[in-house]
Design a protein around this motif. Structure first.
Motif, PDB file in Angstrom:
ATOM      1  N   ILE A  69      -6.550  15.825  -4.515  1.00 38.97           N
ATOM      2  CA  ILE A  69      -7.445  16.781  -3.849  1.00 38.97           C
ATOM      3  C   ILE A  69      -6.602  17.617  -2.884  1.00 38.97           C
ATOM      4  N   ILE A 136     -15.221  19.504  -4.235  1.00 39.61           N
ATOM      5  CA  ILE A 136     -14.753  18.127  -4.148  1.00 39.61           C
ATOM      6  C   ILE A 136     -15.895  17.157  -4.448  1.00 39.61           C
ATOM      7  N   SER A 174      -8.105   8.616  -4.235  1.00 32.73           N
ATOM      8  CA  SER A 174      -7.891  10.044  -4.013  1.00 32.73           C
ATOM      9  C   SER A 174      -6.568  10.269  -3.286  1.00 32.73           C
ATOM     10  N   GLY A 176      -4.874  12.910  -0.966  1.00 28.65           N
ATOM     11  CA  GLY A 176      -5.120  14.107  -0.178  1.00 28.65           C
ATOM     12  C   GLY A 176      -3.846  14.903  -0.009  1.00 28.65           C
ATOM     13  N   GLY A 177      -4.053  16.105   0.475  1.00 27.52           N
ATOM     14  CA  GLY A 177      -5.216  16.656   1.129  1.00 27.52           C
ATOM     15  C   GLY A 177      -5.357  16.168   2.554  1.00 27.52           C
ATOM     16  N   ILE A 181     -11.420  15.637   3.333  1.00 28.36           N
ATOM     17  CA  ILE A 181     -11.902  15.371   1.978  1.00 28.36           C
ATOM     18  C   ILE A 181     -12.805  14.148   1.921  1.00 28.36           C
TER      19      ILE A 181
END
Length: 391
Positions: A69, A136, A174, A176-177, A181
């Motif tokens: 992300i 997202i 995930s 990140g970012g 997020i």
């Protein structure tokens, strides 16, 4: 005669120039076998895992997804975490699924009968934060709805028991970012599990209420930053009053920040607590706090001391070592995890890729955490044998 000889020479030499086999030369596979990637070659996927653009390819199924992300337009200090997913994947190049076993975990997350897939990145808007957060949320919700592959394992049974619909759902790690997020991620998870507990590894609270720091005005979009997202999550009823921070050491405006933090729903473990109480007591406190609730792990790389992980946007001296953090994560095995992230990796401030390498190793720990059965937390003062007799 000369013309014929010249033409013959071309006819004979041309296959060699163009690399065309004359029938006697073995092909690559005949001579060297199947193609494989080296540590430093091949497409950039996490640990050289199979890669798919899962958001578009509905046939891409998995039990755990790695999802990048690349969003960093809600930071309050140094930008650059949009390059975090790329840096973490690059830091994982020395890892393979066939070399995933570690002595610390006593397992490989890739040998547990589940499918782990790198699902690429969410194509987020770099100029419209409201649009990016919606992208997202939609992306995360899309992947959560995919059917899981593994059957009749504790891994699958946990999500079936926790989910409101009684159906097993995949887990997502995930990359990140910036930390913002987590707000759309929590919105997605709430649709499946209701309010969840968060184990938050970070140097900062991230529970501050929106204030008019810049320009003296608060707009709906400016309320959302990487320092306010937990406050907003509590406003929306996304988190339970059983969440906990670990590794906090940031400067505050005063005791009012701590009071607000408690009202948002968090207990607090400071970075100094590891010196006063040790890793085992930190593990015990975290486990006691979240209990049997659905648990999301959010790991800001700045929980590690900037001397060991300089590639981050808001560095704070006095953090934990990578080894201390890894030890604490291992102690959490067996909790009811529904998702996790590693955020705030900003490679522009890194040195020798040490932050990206550390982040990639922590992602491997999170994958192991998802599949480990769990065990009794080690008691304070208890010593592990120096030699593993079972070997």
């Amino acid at each position: 005669m000369m013309k014929f000889a010249y033409g013959t020479l071309i006819a004979v030499a041309l296959p060699f120039v163009l690399g065309i086999s004359n029938g006697d030369e073995p092909t690559w596979t005949e001579k060297y076998g199947s193609q494989y990637d080296l540590l430093f070659s091949g497409p950039l996927s996490f640990s050289h895992l199979p890669y798919s653009k899962c958001l578009e390819q509905k046939e891409s199924l998995f039990d755990i997804a790695i999802l990048g992300i690349p969003f960093d337009t809600a930071v309050t200090y140094r930008p650059g975490a949009r390059f975090g997913p790329q840096a973490i994947r690059s830091g994982s190049r020395r890892q393979f699924d066939f070399t995933g076993y570690t002595i610390s975990w006593g397992l490989s997350p890739y040998d547990q009968g589940i499918k782990i897939l790198d699902c690429g990145d969410v194509p987020v808007s770099p100029s419209d934060n409201a649009l990016a957060l919606d992208q997202i949320e939609v992306a995360y919700s899309t992947l959560l709805k995919r059917p899981i592959q593994a059957e009749n394992t504790r891994y699958t049974e946990v999500t079936k028991v926790l989910a409101k619909d009684g159906i097993g759902h995949p887990r997502i790690v995930s990359l990140g970012g910036d930390h913002t997020i987590v707000l759309p991620i929590l919105r997605s998870l709430n649709k499946i599990y209701g309010p969840i507990s968060v184990i938050h590894f970070d140097a900062h609270l991230d529970t501050w209420p929106p204030i008019s720091d810049y320009g003296g005005t608060i707009t709906e979009q400016s309320r959302v930053t990487h320092g306010t997202f937990f406050y907003l999550a509590q406003e929306e009823g996304l988190i339970s009053n059983s969440s906990i921070h670990a590794g906090i050491r940031c400067k505050l405006t005063g005791l009012a920040d701590l009071q607000n933090d408690r009202e948002v729903g968090f207990q607090l473990i400071t970075a100094d607590d590891i010196d006063d109480h040790g890793a085992n007591e930190i593990v015990r406190k975290i486990r006691e706090r979240v209990g049997e609730t659905p648990v999301y792990v959010s790991l800001d790389i700045d929980v590690i001391d900037p001397g060991l992980a300089p590639g981050t946007g808001t560095p704070e001296p006095g953090g934990w070592t990578t080894r201390e953090l890894k030890r604490i994560i291992r102690g959490l095995a067996g909790l009811n995890f529904v998702g996790a992230d590693v955020v705030e990796v900003a490679p522009a401030y890194d040195n020798g890729d040490i932050t990206g390498v550390a982040a990639a190793d922590l992602v491997h720990d999170l994958l192991s955490l998802f599949v480990a059965e769990g065990s009794r937390p080690q008691r304070s003062g208890e010593q592990k044998p120096l030699v593993k007799d079972e070997l």
